[in-house]
Enzyme design. Sequence first.
Site, PDB file in Angstrom:
ATOM      1  N   GLU A 183     -46.065  13.066   7.392  1.00 28.36           N
ATOM      2  CA  GLU A 183     -45.728  11.617   7.402  1.00 28.36           C
ATOM      3  C   GLU A 183     -45.008  11.244   8.686  1.00 28.36           C
ATOM      4  O   GLU A 183     -44.098  10.409   8.672  1.00 28.36           O
ATOM      5  CB  GLU A 183     -44.862  11.255   6.193  1.00 28.36           C
TER       6      GLU A 183
HETATM    7  C1  LIG Z   1     -49.025  20.513   4.221  1.00 29.67           C
HETATM    8  C2  LIG Z   1     -49.423  19.389   5.107  1.00 29.67           C
HETATM    9  C3  LIG Z   1     -49.918  18.221   4.553  1.00 29.67           C
HETATM   10  C4  LIG Z   1     -50.341  17.177   5.382  1.00 29.67           C
HETATM   11  N1  LIG Z   1     -50.903  16.060   4.819  1.00 29.67           N
HETATM   12  C5  LIG Z   1     -51.495  15.135   5.635  1.00 29.67           C
HETATM   13  C6  LIG Z   1     -52.259  14.063   5.086  1.00 29.67           C
HETATM   14  O1  LIG Z   1     -52.387  13.922   3.876  1.00 29.67           O
HETATM   15  N2  LIG Z   1     -52.873  13.211   5.944  1.00 29.67           N
HETATM   16  C7  LIG Z   1     -52.767  13.329   7.295  1.00 29.67           C
HETATM   17  O2  LIG Z   1     -53.350  12.540   8.011  1.00 29.67           O
HETATM   18  N3  LIG Z   1     -52.034  14.331   7.843  1.00 29.67           N
HETATM   19  C8  LIG Z   1     -51.390  15.236   7.056  1.00 29.67           C
HETATM   20  N4  LIG Z   1     -50.669  16.264   7.591  1.00 29.67           N
HETATM   21  C9  LIG Z   1     -50.536  16.341   9.035  1.00 29.67           C
HETATM   22  C10 LIG Z   1     -49.135  16.010   9.533  1.00 29.67           C
HETATM   23  O3  LIG Z   1     -48.888  14.650   9.370  1.00 29.67           O
HETATM   24  C11 LIG Z   1     -49.062  16.491  11.009  1.00 29.67           C
HETATM   25  O4  LIG Z   1     -48.969  17.904  10.967  1.00 29.67           O
HETATM   26  C12 LIG Z   1     -47.893  15.885  11.740  1.00 29.67           C
HETATM   27  O5  LIG Z   1     -48.086  14.520  11.923  1.00 29.67           O
HETATM   28  C13 LIG Z   1     -47.660  16.546  13.100  1.00 29.67           C
HETATM   29  O6  LIG Z   1     -48.838  16.683  13.831  1.00 29.67           O
HETATM   30  P1  LIG Z   1     -49.197  18.102  14.474  1.00 29.67           P
HETATM   31  O7  LIG Z   1     -49.143  19.103  13.394  1.00 29.67           O
HETATM   32  O8  LIG Z   1     -50.446  17.959  15.241  1.00 29.67           O
HETATM   33  O9  LIG Z   1     -47.994  18.428  15.451  1.00 29.67           O
HETATM   34  P2  LIG Z   1     -47.824  17.893  16.948  1.00 29.67           P
HETATM   35  O10 LIG Z   1     -48.149  16.449  17.015  1.00 29.67           O
HETATM   36  O11 LIG Z   1     -48.542  18.822  17.852  1.00 29.67           O
HETATM   37  O12 LIG Z   1     -46.261  18.061  17.152  1.00 29.67           O
HETATM   38  C14 LIG Z   1     -45.639  19.312  17.434  1.00 29.67           C
HETATM   39  C15 LIG Z   1     -44.165  19.037  17.757  1.00 29.67           C
HETATM   40  O13 LIG Z   1     -44.076  18.202  18.938  1.00 29.67           O
HETATM   41  C16 LIG Z   1     -43.340  17.027  18.665  1.00 29.67           C
HETATM   42  N5  LIG Z   1     -43.933  15.899  19.394  1.00 29.67           N
HETATM   43  C17 LIG Z   1     -45.244  15.594  19.510  1.00 29.67           C
HETATM   44  N6  LIG Z   1     -45.373  14.474  20.249  1.00 29.67           N
HETATM   45  C18 LIG Z   1     -44.135  14.069  20.590  1.00 29.67           C
HETATM   46  C19 LIG Z   1     -43.601  12.984  21.345  1.00 29.67           C
HETATM   47  N7  LIG Z   1     -44.383  12.038  21.868  1.00 29.67           N
HETATM   48  N8  LIG Z   1     -42.262  12.912  21.508  1.00 29.67           N
HETATM   49  C20 LIG Z   1     -41.442  13.830  20.955  1.00 29.67           C
HETATM   50  N9  LIG Z   1     -41.887  14.861  20.226  1.00 29.67           N
HETATM   51  C21 LIG Z   1     -43.203  14.994  20.049  1.00 29.67           C
HETATM   52  C22 LIG Z   1     -43.431  16.828  17.154  1.00 29.67           C
HETATM   53  O14 LIG Z   1     -42.327  16.095  16.651  1.00 29.67           O
HETATM   54  C23 LIG Z   1     -43.442  18.284  16.665  1.00 29.67           C
HETATM   55  O15 LIG Z   1     -42.113  18.749  16.569  1.00 29.67           O
HETATM   56  C24 LIG Z   1     -50.212  17.300   6.788  1.00 29.67           C
HETATM   57  C25 LIG Z   1     -49.682  18.464   7.344  1.00 29.67           C
HETATM   58  C26 LIG Z   1     -49.315  19.514   6.520  1.00 29.67           C
HETATM   59  C27 LIG Z   1     -48.784  20.772   7.159  1.00 29.67           C
END
Ligand SMILES: Cc1cc2nc3c(=O)[nH]c(=O)nc-3n(C[C@H](O)[C@H](O)[C@H](O)COP(=O)(O)OP(=O)(O)OC[C@H]3O[C@@H](n4cnc5c(N)ncnc54)[C@H](O)[C@@H]3O)c2cc1C
Length: 621
Positions: free
Chosen positions: A443
């Site tokens: 989220e």
């Molecule tokens: C169990 C689970 C359920 C999920 N359910 C859903 C769902 O139902 N629907 C859906 O769409 N998604 C879902 N997700 C996805 C989840 O929302 C994403 O994992 C999350 O938004 C982070 O994206 P990412 O994993 O690609 O991490 P990244 O975006 O790669 O981020 C990695 C780190 O970098 C930081 N970061 C990235 N960009 C920036 C920035 N511009 N400034 C500062 N910090 C930054 C982040 O805060 C994080 O700490 C789910 C994930 C999991 C693990």
Amino acid sequence: MSNVLVNTRDQLFVLFEQLGVEKLFEKEKFADVSKEVVLMLQTEAEKLAVNSLLPAYTIGDKEGCTFKDGKVSVPESFHDVYKKYVEAGWLCAMESPDVGGQGLPISVTTACSEFMFAANFPFLMYPGLTHGAARLIEMHGTEEQKNKYMYTMYAGKWGGTMCLTEPGAGSDVGALKTVAKRSPDGTFSITGTKIFISCGDHDLTENIIHPVLARIEGDPPGTAGISIFLVPKYRVNDDGTLGEFNDVRTGNVEHKMGIKGSATCTLNFGDEGKCIGELLGRERQGLRIMFDMMNEARLEVGMQSLGHATAAYEHAVHYAKERIQGHAIWEMKNPDAKAVPIIQHPDIRRKLLWMKVHVEGIRAMLYFTGFCMDMAKVSDTEKEREKWRGLVELLIPVCKAYSSEKAQWVCSTAIDVYGGYGYCSDYPVEQYFRDCKIASIYEGTNGIQCLDLVGRKLGARKGADVMNLFGEINETIMKTKQCEDIKRHAAYLEEAYNALIDLTMHFAQLGKSAGFLLPILNATPYMEIFGDVIIGHFLMQAADIAQEKLNDIYRSKNVGDSKGKKRALIHEDRDAAFYDGKVASAKFFAVEVLSTVKAQCEAIKFGERIPIEMADESFTY
Ligand SMILES: Cc1cc2nc3c(=O)[nH]c(=O)nc-3n(C[C@H](O)[C@H](O)[C@H](O)COP(=O)(O)OP(=O)(O)OC[C@H]3O[C@@H](n4cnc5c(N)ncnc54)[C@H](O)[C@@H]3O)c2cc1C
């Protein structure tokens, strides 16, 4: 093991003695609701949570979800629970009776749902996402879309999801690659892959409706070019029966640290070019529309955090009263001293109190946010409704990020209270800790929530929302400074509040100058400070109310000024013990947490930029 997951007395205190939700029942929209109705609902919610959801919690974790022949199965025990949950009407209790709901205030359903969140969160994700997706259709769908999907989803017959994340588009949603190609009949052909989709596929319902973010061919890059589409797993015929498979294939189910009963899926849309989506709302408004679902979902992540934290806390208190180990500190030199329950040890008491204050503070903040949502619907003037909406917008990232950060520590501290047993799966607290962790990630990660608070929400409506919140806090300070029993502790709230205002002003003055990086760099500690002051406000406000009630009880029992008599009364009178505990919470939080806020604010204002300036090469050898 205890079956108590939630302090029901505190729930009622927050709803009726602190927030005064009866105000809502005077409005036409909630005229059928009364305190008696709320008490009945609270009892029913607890019964369902303890008798049905809870027994399926640990089994669900052990069994997990299975993926075989392209199909996903949820833990077997979830089927019966789902049926009971839907039959009892919880899936859309807050919606209007016109769409199959019970028309209850969000503050009330939030309180009732706390039992479910505490009992079995991984299960709750299925009806939770279904409700969110159906509500999105209610808000933005055409009459045809509502008739086709929404009613059946609200009835729990079909499931729902939210599909944003892609392999290259997590926090940066604007980078998504899923494409929507116009078809001559006005529908769209969807192609792309979404990952990590909660409840993306399962066998609880016969169909699943996916709201999917995608870019219509030719639309601009970034978030401005995103639209949202309704994509059913099975197409729906004109008469409402299920039609052809809509080319939505599950590629994988993740193996996760926690929430194992919730299926986290990779979904491939249109591998064979046969995936049809319908536009929801207007073109290129997709992200704005999805935000309507995300606000609700973020409050639910706060509730997930509260659910794990309250359950972990209640278990830890119960265990601490039963586990016999070591001697009382005042018997240190007595070799014949009897071993005592660990709740007698000062360090355990301090740990428990730390958990208690955060659980209570977070509960008050989340219920208040639900209350703001209700007031935004029923207030008489547009100006008032705007005020309440503004408070919701401001508080949502705090509900999500602050609650999930603190809840992890509450669950971790619960494991410490159990000692070695807490680390083992014979006791439930290790599962709460594992299940809780995800709340800081999905989220929108907490890092992104903190940036949202600092970068957008503080300055929204020219700062009117944050000034409204500060006004509420100031009122509490003015009132509690007059209360003889807590005024010394209220001074800590005042000091922390002034330091927060000073830091907020400092951020505002940096504005767009070269110093703008300071708020960005410190968004996470700012969020923590902001949350601490909000929690401090709610706890102090509660203490003020509780102290008055406690004094009434003392007067009615004629205990006079005798400390001994007061203490004896607290031991035998449950209400007195409860109110005494509320005052204790505020005092402890003031000294333990609020006393450090000013120094934290000063440290941020010092302007250290080392994390930005240090070379990437210097992070490791
Ligand atoms: C169990 C689970 C359920 C999920 N359910 C859903 C769902 O139902 N629907 C859906 O769409 N998604 C879902 N997700 C996805 C989840 O929302 C994403 O994992 C999350 O938004 C982070 O994206 P990412 O994993 O690609 O991490 P990244 O975006 O790669 O981020 C990695 C780190 O970098 C930081 N970061 C990235 N960009 C920036 C920035 N511009 N400034 C500062 N910090 C930054 C982040 O805060 C994080 O700490 C789910 C994930 C999991 C693990």
